[in-house]
Design a protein around this motif. Structure first.
Motif, PDB file in Angstrom:
ATOM      1  N   ALA A  72       0.824  -1.199   0.000  1.00 50.24           N
ATOM      2  CA  ALA A  72       0.000   0.000   0.000  1.00 50.24           C
ATOM      3  C   ALA A  72       0.858   1.248   0.000  1.00 50.24           C
ATOM      4  O   ALA A  72       0.558   2.234  -0.647  1.00 50.24           O
ATOM      5  CB  ALA A  72      -0.910  -0.011   1.218  1.00 50.24           C
TER       6      ALA A  72
ATOM      7  N   LEU B  66       1.367  -9.939   0.009  1.00 51.47           N
ATOM      8  CA  LEU B  66       0.619  -9.618  -1.190  1.00 51.47           C
ATOM      9  C   LEU B  66       0.098 -10.872  -1.871  1.00 51.47           C
ATOM     10  O   LEU B  66      -0.899 -10.836  -2.568  1.00 51.47           O
ATOM     11  CB  LEU B  66       1.495  -8.814  -2.145  1.00 51.47           C
ATOM     12  CG  LEU B  66       1.813  -7.424  -1.631  1.00 51.47           C
ATOM     13  CD1 LEU B  66       2.878  -6.779  -2.485  1.00 51.47           C
ATOM     14  CD2 LEU B  66       0.556  -6.578  -1.609  1.00 51.47           C
ATOM     15  N   ILE B  71      -4.560  -7.775  -4.352  1.00 51.16           N
ATOM     16  CA  ILE B  71      -4.507  -6.412  -3.854  1.00 51.16           C
ATOM     17  C   ILE B  71      -5.356  -5.458  -4.695  1.00 51.16           C
ATOM     18  O   ILE B  71      -5.869  -4.457  -4.211  1.00 51.16           O
ATOM     19  CB  ILE B  71      -3.026  -5.948  -3.774  1.00 51.16           C
ATOM     20  CG1 ILE B  71      -2.872  -4.902  -2.673  1.00 51.16           C
ATOM     21  CG2 ILE B  71      -2.513  -5.472  -5.095  1.00 51.16           C
ATOM     22  CD1 ILE B  71      -2.894  -5.506  -1.301  1.00 51.16           C
ATOM     23  N   TRP B  76      -8.245   0.807  -0.694  1.00 51.73           N
ATOM     24  CA  TRP B  76      -7.086   1.251   0.070  1.00 51.73           C
ATOM     25  C   TRP B  76      -7.297   1.014   1.570  1.00 51.73           C
ATOM     26  O   TRP B  76      -6.433   0.551   2.279  1.00 51.73           O
ATOM     27  CB  TRP B  76      -6.873   2.734  -0.226  1.00 51.73           C
ATOM     28  CG  TRP B  76      -5.569   3.237   0.244  1.00 51.73           C
ATOM     29  CD1 TRP B  76      -4.388   3.168  -0.425  1.00 51.73           C
ATOM     30  CD2 TRP B  76      -5.309   3.872   1.487  1.00 51.73           C
ATOM     31  NE1 TRP B  76      -3.403   3.717   0.322  1.00 51.73           N
ATOM     32  CE2 TRP B  76      -3.932   4.160   1.501  1.00 51.73           C
ATOM     33  CE3 TRP B  76      -6.105   4.233   2.579  1.00 51.73           C
ATOM     34  CZ2 TRP B  76      -3.336   4.793   2.585  1.00 51.73           C
ATOM     35  CZ3 TRP B  76      -5.507   4.860   3.652  1.00 51.73           C
ATOM     36  CH2 TRP B  76      -4.124   5.127   3.644  1.00 51.73           C
ATOM     37  N   ARG B  79      -7.035  -2.619   2.439  1.00 52.81           N
ATOM     38  CA  ARG B  79      -5.632  -3.017   2.465  1.00 52.81           C
ATOM     39  C   ARG B  79      -5.002  -2.620   3.797  1.00 52.81           C
ATOM     40  O   ARG B  79      -4.297  -3.383   4.425  1.00 52.81           O
ATOM     41  CB  ARG B  79      -4.873  -2.329   1.327  1.00 52.81           C
ATOM     42  CG  ARG B  79      -4.746  -3.183   0.090  1.00 52.81           C
ATOM     43  CD  ARG B  79      -3.915  -2.458  -0.942  1.00 52.81           C
ATOM     44  NE  ARG B  79      -4.746  -1.498  -1.677  1.00 52.81           N
ATOM     45  CZ  ARG B  79      -4.254  -0.489  -2.367  1.00 52.81           C
ATOM     46  NH1 ARG B  79      -2.945  -0.273  -2.371  1.00 52.81           N
ATOM     47  NH2 ARG B  79      -5.032   0.309  -3.028  1.00 52.81           N
TER      48      ARG B  79
END
Lengths: 906, 204
Positions: A72, B66, B71, B76, B79
């Protein structure tokens, strides 16, 4: 409940911590004390937290589990960029897709891309000339992480590849534990050069030193390692050319690592003065703070340039500030500053941030906005500001200033010499940067021998000093053979003792302690006297010597005690008419004259000279000092008529003597008489001769030169030679600042004199600056309440009016008057002078209504007090006022009165 | 660049999305799955420690993270939550490991070795993990949010924005709380050793 209380307390602590941490470190202590006044336990916790925060360094900064490609967040905090607050470090780009677009637009490699054989792990940062990546060589079995520097696309250079080929092997062969290795280098497919270097995790040297609050000695030791690495590179004919804190990283084990050796030169091989563009680019790219004058001017750059940059670095490392602040300077200003001015000595910048709002040139170290507080700087070195100042003053000042000389050939010839001097400082040996003056060497001697027994040390000092004095007298030819014999045996005894002491003294050093001559004398003199109890002649010699030293130190009451004791001892031993008695009398007379007891002094000196003349009626050449003392005493008594023939006699005697010991003093005394008798041209010549002789004997930066040079300045000024006067004052000033320190009483006087010259030359900006310096110095010496400060403020205001800024002058004067009138009383002459200056400012501003009554009242006050010169000034100002008002007819009476006055006085 | 890794275990992605939409059951299923994955990962890393190749590059960890989720399919915020979860689990795994290691070393009469040898330059200031764990518990007693921030940052490698998203606070608050927590932990963990002195000794 306890748990609730605890949480409650924690939340308070948390709030207070957040508030405190936003404050400058210097104010935090006071903040804690204030808000936790009633809660000492909370205060302690808060303090502990603040201390921990300051000391935590890189603790836990790097996450144990790091983020990497495609996660991220795409990049972690660059670990080489230690200045970044970890929590504030933004990822390079939080959106991988955006990153890709952005990156491809710039043509920068992305994570996972290859530069040569190296796979990019993450970007580390952006330098002036290159982008820096952490990378790994895929086929490297050791998985060694390396740094790849990719030169900016727009700096591509057709010639660069060739230079790379020729120089790469030289750079790669630099193998030193404190130099980051250059592993590889090459050119990418699109022609961008890159370098592959050892990856160093560490903090910039200055940051490291502050985080771990290294002491001055530790900093110096760390810096010496840097010098060792630079010396190694220089021996291999590699110049760094861009030394600065961010290129010197200190790893957690305390070892410094120098990065980028030789890279700057590869990228910029031959800067020349006529390539203005290249020079300008270079300046823009590199940090000007660490650049040498020759670099900034685009001249040839050699190892001396690195020495300069290292000087800047050491300055910053020790004093916490940069020598010059170029934050807002243009390249032209930088060049002028570097070539024309010396930076302030490090010890002078650590006590209080100077706020010279008036100073236009970028001279003051540290700008107001980013200026770290002096107390923070000192605390980071585990000292108080004045302790840091004392630590830096003298040797470290001299060492740093030597590295920072603008002429390359006057700096340290090599990094090794530089390191030698620092090492000598660490061991309390005399350093090369300071010329070995008498006091300086003895001070060193004492500091070095501290481990020996106290009496031994004191002996070493006092006898070394005594031997020095005796050595000066060595050539004296004594009238009486017996006397000669006697004194010689005394001298031999003293020298033998000295030798013994020096042999016995422990060569081990103890660092960091200063031990002034005065302290040594105060503690040792009584012991010495006891030691010499059964040798009265030697004891008298000792007392005469210590008395002389106290006199030289300006400690007159102490000098008097010793000299009087010496005198009575000698009288009882040798009778009233002995030459040694005359010498002590003469010296005592000088001390008494300084103490204001001029009549007693006169009587004593007359006696001394009479003794010396003896039956023959003429003073022997060896006793010219006695004659000189008498002239000095008579000058102090302001009896120049009586002084003149004696000064002539002393001068003739000194000239005829086989050695010229007494000549400088005789010349200077004669000059003083000439100056007082209003013969400035003659005086100037004599002062100059005297000063030159002193310079020959003691070196041209010896404190003894200060007085003759100052007087030379005054004489030249009166003779109308303003340029010569300025030179003399400036020379005196340099010595005062380097040798005597910022608080010596004569410094303010010289500054004031120099400012006066600037006024006379019409250099108003300079005058304002120098008057301001004088005020600073004077305030430090005499405190903020001394009226003389007011007088300096008035002089500054006068210069401002002359410089064409009367409105500033008016404001300043009104403030000064409001401040001082209550303090010194409205009747004080300085208040009148300020009123007159204000009247002048108002006239210049066209505010005639305000100016006129002020000047009239001033005239009346001056007349009432009998200050004729001030009254005359009033008249002149009134005349000017009416001329400016367009009413010259009203000015006529003043003009006439003034003329009468002049005629009357003339 | 990194090759697109096929997700090892597609269900995790779905569970993650479901969890982020408020399905707490999804979380209960998710945790053991992730834990097993992380254990396998940590085990591999920690085994290699014996041969002197420890957590060679943290990148590996993340590549593994990951591989667990697709992903691109999670937002966001999701995650961030996922990494937060990983951080919590990773902390537990690493602490357990350190505890076992200490026990075994003690059994052999040896010394407690630092967990991650390759981070040489940080070694001097890397905290003892067991001590850190205990200190974090004490911190959680006083302010659980600060303890979370430390966990997310240190064991999860989350950055400020991510932590802010996970905890629903502003990133400025994250900065402040972290700063104090770090200072407090530093004091808790460094009391016996004065880092300044250590440095001074090295400088000689």
């Amino acid at each position: 409940m306890r748990a609730d209380d605890e949480i409650e307390g924690w939340n308070r602590l948390s709030d207070l911590f957040d508030q405190a941490i936003e404050k400058p470190a210097a104010e935090r202590g006071a903040f804690v004390a204030r808000v936790c006044a009633d809660e000492p336990a909370l205060g302690r916790s808060l303090e502990e937290l603040l201390v921990s925060e300051a000391r935590a360094g890189t603790f836990m900064e790097a996450p144990l589990v790091r983020r990497a490609a495609g996660s991220a967040a795409s990049a972690m905090i660059p670990s080489t960029d230690a200045d970044a607050d970890p929590t504030n470090a933004e990822p390079v780009d939080t959106d991988p897709a955006g990153d890709r677009q952005h990156a491809s637009r710039r043509g920068e490699p992305r994570i996972g891309d290859h530069i040569g054989a190296y796979r990019v792990l993450r970007p580390l940062g952006q330098g002036g000339m290159s982008t820096v990546f952490l990378a790994i060589r895929d086929d490297d079995t050791f998985k060694r992480r390396v740094v790849v520097k990719l030169v900016r696309a727009d700096l591509r250079d057709a010639d660069l590849e060739r230079r790379l080929r020729t120089e790469r092997h030289i750079l790669a062969s630099l193998a030193h534990p404190n130099i980051a290795r250059l592993f590889d280098g090459g050119t990418t497919e699109d022609g961008r050069p890159y370098f592959v270097m050892e990856y160093v995790e560490g903090l910039p040297i200055t940051t490291f030193a502050d985080r771990y609050q290294l002491s001055v000695d530790e900093r110096s030791a760390l810096f010496r390692k840097v010098l060792g690495a630079v010396q190694y590179a220089h021996q291999n004919l590699v110049v760094h050319r861009d030394l600065k804190p961010s290129n010197i990283l200190v790893a957690a084990d305390g070892e410094p690592h120098l990065l980028d050796f030789g890279i700057a030169k590869l990228l910029n091989p031959d800067l020349s003065a006529d390539d203005v563009h290249a020079t300008a680019t270079w300046l823009r790219l590199m940090t000007p703070h660490y650049a040498s004058p020759e670099q900034v001017c685009g001249k040839l750059v050699g190892t001396a340039s690195d020495i300069y940059s290292l000087g800047v670095l050491l300055y910053e490392l020790l004093a916490g500030r940069l020598p010059f602040d170029f934050a807002r300077a243009t390249p032209g200003e930088i060049e002028r500053t570097l070539t024309e001015r010396d930076p302030p000595r490090p010890s002078t910048v650590v006590v209080a941030a100077r706020a010279d709002a008036e100073t236009t040139a970028p001279t003051s170290a540290g700008s107001a906005s980013s200026d770290p507080a002096s107390s923070d700087i000192a605390r980071n070195r585990m000292l108080e500001p004045h302790e840091l100042q004392r630590r830096l003053r003298g040797d470290l000042d001299a060492i740093i200033m030597k590295a920072l000389r603008s002429a390359p050939q006057r700096r340290y010839a090599s990094a090794e010499r530089f390191a030698d001097d620092l090492e000598r400082f660490a061991k309390n040996l005399p350093v090369g940067a300071r010329k070995g003056t008498w006091y300086y060497r003895i001070g060193k001697l004492v500091r070095r021998r501290r481990t020996a027994a106290a009496v031994t040390i004191s002996l070493a000092l006092a006898l070394a000093v005594g031997a020095g004095v005796l050595a000066q007298k060595h050539a004296q030819v004594l009238r009486e053979r017996d006397n000669a014999q006697r004194e010689r045996s005394q001298r031999d005894t003293v020298l033998a003792l000295l030798l013994e002491v020096l042999q016995v003294a422990d060569p081990n050093v103890s660092l960091g302690e200063t031990y002034s001559i005065r302290e040594a004398l105060d503690s040792s003199a009584p012991k010495l006297r006891r030691l010499l109890a059964d040798q009265p002649a030697l004891r008298a010699e000792l007392l005469h010597t210590t008395g002389t030293i106290y006199h030289n130190l300006g400690l007159w009451p102490r000098a008097r005690v010793d000299l009087e004791a010496a005198l009575s001892l000698r009288k009882s031993l040798f009778g009233d008419r002995d030459p040694s008695v005359a010498r002590t009398q003469s010296r005592l007379a000088l001390v008494l004259a300084n103490l204001g007891e001029v009549d007693t002094a006169r009587a004593l000196t007359t006696q001394a000279v009479e003794t010396s003349r003896g039956a023959r009626g003429s003073v022997p050449a060896a006793d010219v000092a006695i004659l000189n003392d008498q002239v000095t005493v008579l000058c102090a008594a302001q009896d120049y008529e009586a002084a003149l023939p004696l000064a002539e006699e002393a001068l003739a005697l000194a000239r005829s003597a086989s050695n010229r010991e007494g000549l400088p003093t005789a010349l200077i005394n004669r000059a003083m008489v000439a100056l007082r008798k209003d013969e400035p041209t003659h005086a100037a010549v004599l002062f100059q001769q005297g000063a030159e002789l002193l310079a020959l004997r003691f070196g041209d930066d010896h404190p003894r030169l200060v007085n003759p040079l100052s007087n030379l300045g005054s004489a030249r000024r009166r003779a109308g030679d303003l340029t010569g006067a300025r030179d003399a004052f400036e020379q005196a000033l340099t010595i005062q600042q380097t040798a005597l320190g910022e608080t010596h009483p004569t410094l303010a006087i010289t500054l004031n004199n120099l400012a006066g010259i600037h006024v006379a030359r019409g250099e108003h900006a300079e005058a304002i600056e120098v008057f301001g310096q004088a005020a600073d110095v004077f305030e430090r010496q005499a405190g903020p309440d001394h009226p003389r400060l007011f007088f300096l403020e008035i002089q500054i205001a006068q210069s401002r009016i002359a410089a064409g800024t009367p409105s500033v002058a008016r404001e300043d004067l009104q403030q000064s008057l409001a401040h001082w009138r209550n303090r010194i009383g409205a009747e004080h002459r300085f208040v009148l002078l300020a009123d007159l200056a204000l009247g002048r400012a108002l006239t210049a501003l066209g505010d005639f209504d305000a100016a006129e009554p002020l000047l009239h009242a001033g005239f009346d006050r001056a007349m009432a007090a009998g200050w004729q010169r001030d009254a005359a000034s009033c008249l002149a100002l009134l005349r000017t006022l009416h001329e400016a008002m367009g009413t010259p007819e009203r000015s006529e009476p003043f003009a006439r009165r003034l003329e009468d006055w002049d005629a009357g006085e003339g | 660049m990194i090759d697109a890794q096929p997700p090892l275990d597609a269900p995790i992605t779905g569970l993650l999305i479901a969890w982020s939409h408020g399905d707490e059951q999804a979380r209960d299923v998710l945790v053991p799955l992730v834990y097993d994955q992380l254990c396998a990962l940590a085990g591999g890393i920690l085994r290699s420690e014996r041969t002197n190749h420890t957590l060679a590059s943290s990148a590996l960890v993340h590549e593994a993270f990951l591989r667990m989720v697709e992903i691109d399919k999670v937002g966001w915020n999701d995650r961030a939550h996922f990494f937060a979860l990983c951080a919590r689990l990773m902390r537990r795994i690493l602490i357990d490991h350190a505890r076992k290691q200490r026990a075994s070393k003690r059994g052999e009469g040896g010394e407690n070795l630092p967990l991650f040898e390759d981070r040489l330059s940080d070694k001097a200031r890397d905290p003892d993990l067991l001590a850190l764990d205990q200190a974090l518990e004490r911190l959680a007693d006083r302010n659980s949010q600060q303890a979370r921030i430390v966990e997310l940052r240190y064991f999860g490698g989350l950055d400020r924005e991510e932590i802010a998203a996970v905890l629903g606070i502003s990133s400025a608050t994250v900065t402040r709380r972290w700063r104090m927590a770090r200072a407090w932990l530093f004091r808790q963990l460094s009391q016996p050793v004065d880092p300044r002195r250590a440095v001074a000794e090295r400088l000689g």
